[in-house]
Enzyme design. Sequence first.
Site, PDB file in Angstrom:
ATOM      1  N   SER A 256       0.867  -1.177   0.000  1.00 20.49           N
ATOM      2  CA  SER A 256       0.000   0.000   0.000  1.00 20.49           C
ATOM      3  C   SER A 256       0.902   1.224   0.000  1.00 20.49           C
ATOM      4  CB  SER A 256      -0.862   0.007   1.261  1.00 20.49           C
ATOM      5  OG  SER A 256      -0.035   0.254   2.377  1.00 20.49           O
ATOM      6  N   LYS A 257       0.283   2.379  -0.038  1.00 20.72           N
ATOM      7  CA  LYS A 257       1.056   3.623  -0.015  1.00 20.72           C
ATOM      8  C   LYS A 257       1.984   3.677   1.194  1.00 20.72           C
ATOM      9  CE  LYS A 257      -0.559   7.381  -2.648  1.00 20.72           C
ATOM     10  NZ  LYS A 257      -1.748   6.977  -3.377  1.00 20.72           N
ATOM     11  N   ARG A 258       1.539   3.049   2.266  1.00 19.83           N
ATOM     12  CA  ARG A 258       2.268   3.127   3.530  1.00 19.83           C
ATOM     13  C   ARG A 258       3.617   2.391   3.467  1.00 19.83           C
ATOM     14  NH1 ARG A 258       2.442  -0.036   7.201  1.00 19.83           N
ATOM     15  NH2 ARG A 258       0.919  -1.424   6.241  1.00 19.83           N
ATOM     16  N   GLY A 260       5.163   1.102   0.523  1.00 19.93           N
ATOM     17  CA  GLY A 260       5.842   1.027  -0.768  1.00 19.93           C
ATOM     18  C   GLY A 260       5.193   1.979  -1.745  1.00 19.93           C
TER      19      GLY A 260
END
Length: 485
Positions: A256-258, A260
């Site tokens: 996820s954005k968190r 990667g």
Amino acid sequence: MSKKVKVRFAPSPTGDLHVGNIRTALFDWAYARHTGGTFLFRIEDTDTTRVTDEYINAAIDTLKWLGLDWDEGPEVGGENGPYLQSKRLEIYAHWAAKFIEQKDAYFCYCSPEELEAVREAQRAANVAPGYNGHCRELSSDQVSAFKSEGRAGVVRMRMPEGGTTFTDLIRGEMAFDHKFVPDFVLARADGSPLYTLAVAVDDILMKVTHVLRGEDLLSSTPRQIRVYQAMGVAIEDYPVFAHLPFVMGADNAKLSKRNGEVSIAWYREKGFLPEAICNYLALLGWSPGDDRENVTMKELCELFTVEKVNSSPARFDMKKLEAINGDKIRALTIDEFLKWTLPFLIKAKVITGTAEEIDLVKRALPIIQERIVMFSEVPAMLKFLFVKDFVIEADSLAKVTDSAAKDVLKRSLKELEPLVDWTHETIEAALRSSLIEDMGLKPRIAFGAVRIATTGSTISPPLFESMELLGKEASLSRISAALAL
Ligand code: GLU
């Protein structure tokens, strides 16, 4: 005779397509190409509050950029269109009405507050959450009463008792007990369809034979199969399902954005080659059967089979993607490398794009081709050749102003000035014999000062080649300017 394969990629672009979407698209495409079948591209935009035209166009552009060409879908058309679900609302309304008529579905008048109260009670009693069937068998009086209260009904599918089983090509036999698949909403009170209705209707009407998609959609499959049943589709005409494993981040949580970079647009901006992205994503969950890491699009089409997709989650490894990208960049011809690099140099305002600039870039590319893993590194590496107001980076300044550096620069100037033939060989020979042999300096100290004086930074392409490209006049004037600091 077996049916001709038709695979679809059906994103709901609520943002830029991400790594997981593209891995799915790539497998869909490769499977269609491998089998000589059809690759269908459909946009699932029934949630108009989240799917915008901008994201739809970006999704189309991303697929084109990656080289995942489709045979049916937006722009190319096809006999089963339109391929935007927002253009097919009447079709879904027709089926929702038919399901009501057949009593496969019913109007449900429960308000969001009432549904929440049911969920609350289920949580308290520790039972599986889901619709409790309240409106399943309403009398006409009850319906009239609800309507007179101003309530509008949603269309809800009736799940029969029992279960649904199907064979997933990756996961094998799957069984869902309907106790855990409650009656679900097909259409909102305003008649607009929900995902489960639209996806199932379209897969049937568009004659899709294989649904290869992310594992997150596995639990929606029994609901889709229920829609096929209500449509009266024969079992042998159901699409075959294959649910692809999740893509995890380095920390083993879902990517996820968190944890990667997920957006393909980001990789494009950084200067990853589409072939490198596809090559890397192909290996996320699939293997050609040996441990090769270099897979061309052609090989992928030849070798891709669903049987070789692993059912366990795949881990995204940025370092591996960078290594593959670096390899693919090294394999480019200088003309190809130039074509990819110019937009980055122009965007970074290193060059404007004149013929003279392009000629110099072309001469400089061979010295950096070995050294970069993505195109966005090129502007910083070649900037020294083009800057009008040359300045030395602040954190390198001290290394050219101390007295040892001044001695190096003075001597360099003296040795370089008489050079008639300005090539990296003559520059290197002059500097080596004076700075290393005569002055007895270590190469790092000697060449470090010259590098900073001529390129402005401690990091640059190979020094002598850089000075050759920069030219004698600019090299010497930069060394003189450093001496005056
Ligand atoms: N439109 C769905 C999504 O993007 C996927 C549909 C499907 O593959 O079944 O999540």
